[in-house]
Design an enzyme around this catalytic site. Structure first.
Site, mmCIF file in Angstrom:
data_model
loop_
_atom_site.group_PDB
_atom_site.id
_atom_site.type_symbol
_atom_site.label_atom_id
_atom_site.label_comp_id
_atom_site.label_asym_id
_atom_site.label_seq_id
_atom_site.Cartn_x
_atom_site.Cartn_y
_atom_site.Cartn_z
ATOM 1 N N CYS A 61 10.626 -3.034 9.925
ATOM 2 C CA CYS A 61 11.167 -2.232 8.822
ATOM 3 C C CYS A 61 12.487 -1.568 9.264
ATOM 4 O O CYS A 61 12.576 -1.035 10.374
ATOM 5 C CB CYS A 61 10.157 -1.163 8.415
ATOM 6 S SG CYS A 61 10.734 -0.191 7.018
ATOM 7 N N CYS A 65 11.392 6.189 10.139
ATOM 8 C CA CYS A 65 10.305 7.187 10.055
ATOM 9 C C CYS A 65 9.662 7.365 11.442
ATOM 10 O O CYS A 65 9.108 6.407 12.009
ATOM 11 C CB CYS A 65 9.270 6.734 9.035
ATOM 12 S SG CYS A 65 10.021 6.152 7.493
ATOM 13 N N CYS A 68 6.163 6.004 12.470
ATOM 14 C CA CYS A 68 5.692 4.703 11.996
ATOM 15 C C CYS A 68 5.788 3.567 13.015
ATOM 16 O O CYS A 68 6.860 3.249 13.529
ATOM 17 C CB CYS A 68 6.453 4.314 10.738
ATOM 18 S SG CYS A 68 5.736 2.823 9.994
ATOM 19 N N CYS A 105 -5.252 -1.577 -1.972
ATOM 20 C CA CYS A 105 -3.901 -1.032 -1.805
ATOM 21 C C CYS A 105 -3.082 -1.944 -0.906
ATOM 22 O O CYS A 105 -3.433 -2.135 0.260
ATOM 23 C CB CYS A 105 -3.960 0.347 -1.150
ATOM 24 S SG CYS A 105 -5.026 1.479 -1.999
ATOM 25 N N CYS A 136 -3.203 -0.960 -6.169
ATOM 26 C CA CYS A 136 -2.217 0.022 -5.729
ATOM 27 C C CYS A 136 -1.235 -0.706 -4.825
ATOM 28 O O CYS A 136 -1.631 -1.633 -4.109
ATOM 29 C CB CYS A 136 -2.923 1.138 -4.955
ATOM 30 S SG CYS A 136 -1.762 2.364 -4.288
ATOM 31 N N CYS A 196 0.404 7.967 -6.637
ATOM 32 C CA CYS A 196 -0.319 8.307 -5.408
ATOM 33 C C CYS A 196 0.741 8.853 -4.451
ATOM 34 O O CYS A 196 1.634 8.108 -4.032
ATOM 35 C CB CYS A 196 -0.984 7.054 -4.845
ATOM 36 S SG CYS A 196 -1.724 7.306 -3.219
ATOM 37 N N ARG A 268 -7.221 12.287 -0.903
ATOM 38 C CA ARG A 268 -7.752 11.279 0.018
ATOM 39 C C ARG A 268 -7.672 11.733 1.468
ATOM 40 O O ARG A 268 -6.607 12.105 1.952
ATOM 41 C CB ARG A 268 -7.027 9.942 -0.146
ATOM 42 C CG ARG A 268 -7.585 8.874 0.804
ATOM 43 C CD ARG A 268 -7.037 7.486 0.554
ATOM 44 N NE ARG A 268 -7.215 7.097 -0.812
ATOM 45 C CZ ARG A 268 -6.224 6.679 -1.602
ATOM 46 N NH1 ARG A 268 -5.008 6.594 -1.123
ATOM 47 N NH2 ARG A 268 -6.456 6.347 -2.839
HETATM 48 N N1 SAM Z 1 7.318 1.198 3.671
HETATM 49 C C1 SAM Z 1 6.765 1.889 2.604
HETATM 50 C C2 SAM Z 1 7.142 3.358 2.593
HETATM 51 O O1 SAM Z 1 7.270 3.940 3.644
HETATM 52 O O2 SAM Z 1 7.265 3.915 1.512
HETATM 53 C C3 SAM Z 1 5.265 1.748 2.465
HETATM 54 C C4 SAM Z 1 4.394 1.695 3.692
HETATM 55 S S1 SAM Z 1 4.331 3.173 4.690
HETATM 56 C C5 SAM Z 1 3.479 2.613 6.124
HETATM 57 C C6 SAM Z 1 3.179 4.229 3.817
HETATM 58 C C7 SAM Z 1 2.868 5.566 4.381
HETATM 59 O O3 SAM Z 1 2.016 5.446 5.487
HETATM 60 C C8 SAM Z 1 3.998 6.420 4.899
HETATM 61 O O4 SAM Z 1 4.702 7.068 3.897
HETATM 62 C C9 SAM Z 1 3.247 7.432 5.750
HETATM 63 O O5 SAM Z 1 2.933 8.575 4.985
HETATM 64 C C10 SAM Z 1 1.990 6.675 6.170
HETATM 65 N N2 SAM Z 1 1.989 6.431 7.624
HETATM 66 C C11 SAM Z 1 2.711 5.516 8.296
HETATM 67 N N3 SAM Z 1 2.500 5.592 9.619
HETATM 68 C C12 SAM Z 1 1.603 6.592 9.802
HETATM 69 C C13 SAM Z 1 0.993 7.176 10.962
HETATM 70 N N4 SAM Z 1 1.274 6.754 12.191
HETATM 71 N N5 SAM Z 1 0.111 8.176 10.780
HETATM 72 C C14 SAM Z 1 -0.181 8.621 9.537
HETATM 73 N N6 SAM Z 1 0.369 8.114 8.416
HETATM 74 C C15 SAM Z 1 1.255 7.123 8.546
HETATM 75 FE FE1 SF4 Z 2 9.216 1.495 7.052
HETATM 76 FE FE2 SF4 Z 2 7.158 2.650 8.170
HETATM 77 FE FE3 SF4 Z 2 9.040 4.149 7.098
HETATM 78 FE FE4 SF4 Z 2 7.425 2.673 5.499
HETATM 79 S S1 SF4 Z 2 6.837 4.374 6.796
HETATM 80 S S2 SF4 Z 2 9.633 2.883 5.378
HETATM 81 S S3 SF4 Z 2 7.068 0.908 6.834
HETATM 82 S S4 SF4 Z 2 9.283 2.786 8.875
#
Ligand code: SAM
Ligand code: SF4
Ligand code: DTB
Length: 354
Positions: A61, A65, A68, A105, A136, A196, A268
């Site tokens: 990606c 973040c 992530c 989802c 979802c 959500c 949730r």
């Molecule tokens: N890429 C898209 C986005 O970020 O909008 C969708 C997938 S992203 C993995 C969805 C959500 O997963 C993120 O917004 C975050 O809140 C949650 N998430 C991702 N990594 C995480 C982690 N290590 N611990 C807890 N929540 C996590």
């Molecule tokens: Fe990409 Fe992870 Fe951020 Fe979603 S949460 S935008 S998958 S880096």
């Protein structure tokens, strides 16, 4: 309690920071009792909605973040995968349904979906829905047209998290703004889908940031129907891998405050359950959480084994919420009222409205 003049049973959209901080500052038992009262006035307190996650596009990606494992900027050892074939998604959806999930989802590691992706994801929505599951998706940012296309395909929910408070946000993500996130939520709402939206707790934020996140969610023109509260899953290679553990009671407080501020939403108990004891999870249900992710995997990280979750449900007398397709809101309210009425016949029922 912070103020006897506050009616916690009403849905409100005008929470002030002071009011939210006052909820966080309540003695733990008072807070949980209030949250449980609110919960029981809108929900069958012994039912939990069960969703299963599927990563339809994993890794690589472009976003940054800090939490992530799927960001291309961090070496987390994750193998990148292409968009999953529709047939494979359906196979997973059938398995999720057979395992007892009512919502499927689908998540993609995208900043936002590309034009070429839309025919595939809309086909996924149509075919998963045809299996009798709620759908979802979480695909990153959407504009109005993309949201409309997903809604037209029949997508029930779109997940897009605010993640944290506007003030702390810059510490966690720099490649998209808070405003971008709010605009995606607007597009989802305008297209007629259910929202959500939630966040992550335990990223080094303070209580004022947890309050700030919940204020943003609860002061939206309509509360999100589903509010995922994730506890950070610390993944090696991400900037947050060494983040210190959060006091579990702070996490439970956050669930309780979310329940009070968004009384009709499903809250949730989302990522992070693998690191929680059964007792902590049961406190989260007592605080008003009424949805979980079910199945051994979240998107890329682990989740408790399905049979362990079912055992916990059994030990707590919790039943999975059934998927009901109601003709309209009135029919849904009627069904809920009858469930709540049954609950009121229970000798231990405490009527919060009195
Ligand atoms: N890429 C898209 C986005 O970020 O909008 C969708 C997938 S992203 C993995 C969805 C959500 O997963 C993120 O917004 C975050 O809140 C949650 N998430 C991702 N990594 C995480 C982690 N290590 N611990 C807890 N929540 C996590
Ligand atoms: Fe990409 Fe992870 Fe951020 Fe979603 S949460 S935008 S998958 S880096
Ligand atoms: C949400 O709030 N949590 C889910 C879902 N929405 C998409 C994702 C949790 C991801 C946890 C880290 C992983 O497994 O990659």
């Amino acid at each position: 309690m912070p103020s006897s003049s506050v009616n916690y049973l009403e849905s409100r959209h005008d929470w002030t920071r002071q009011q939210v901080l006052a909820l966080f500052a309540m003695p733990f038992n008072d807070l949980l009792f209030t949250a449980q009262q609110v919960h029981r006035s809108h929900f069958d307190a012994n039912r939990v909605q069960v969703s299963t996650l599927c990563s339809i596009k994993t890794g690589a990606c472009p976003e940054d973040c800090a939490y992530c494992p799927q960001s291309a900027r961090y070496d987390t050892g994750l193998e990148r995968e292409k968009l999953m074939k529709v047939e494979k998604v359906l196979e997973e959806a059938r398995a999720a349904k057979a395992g007892g999930a009512t919502r499927f989802c689908m998540g993609a590691a995208w900043r936002s979906p590309k034009k070429k992706d839309m025919p595939y994801v809309t086909q996924m929505v149509r075919e998963v829905k045809a299996l009798g599951l709620e759908t979802c998706m979480t695909l990153g940012m959407l504009n109005d047209d993309q949201a409309k296309e997903l809604a037209d395909a029949g997508l029930d929910y779109y997940n897009h998290n605010l993640d944290t408070s506007p003030e702390y946000y810059g510490e966690i993500i720099t490649t998209r703004t808070y405003q971008d996130r709010l605009e995606t939520l607007d597009s989802v709402r305008a297209a007629g889908m259910k929202v959500c939206a939630g966040g992550i707790i335990g990223m080094g934020e303070g209580e004022k940031d947890r309050a700030g996140l919940l204020m943003q969610l609860a002061n939206l023109p309509e509360h999100p129907e589903s509010v995922p509260i994730n506890m950070l899953v610390k993944v090696a290679g991400t900037p947050l891998e060494e983040e210190k553990d959060l006091d579990p009671f702070e996490f439970i407080r956050c669930i309780a405050v979310a329940r009070i501020m968004m009384p009709k939403s499903h809250v949730r108990l989302s990522a992070g359950r693998e690191a929680m004891s059964d007792e902590m999870q049961s406190l989260a249900f007592l605080a008003g959480a009424n949805s979980i992710f079910y199945g051994e995997k979240l998107l890329t990280t682990g989740n408790p084994e399905a049979n362990k979750d079912m055992q916990l449900f059994q030990r707590l007398g919790i039943k999975p919420e059934e998927y009901q397709q109601y003709a309209d809101e009135t029919e849904m309210e009627a069904e809920l009222s009858s469930r709540i009425a049954e609950q009121q016949n229970d000798p231990f029922f405490y009527d919060a409205a009195k």
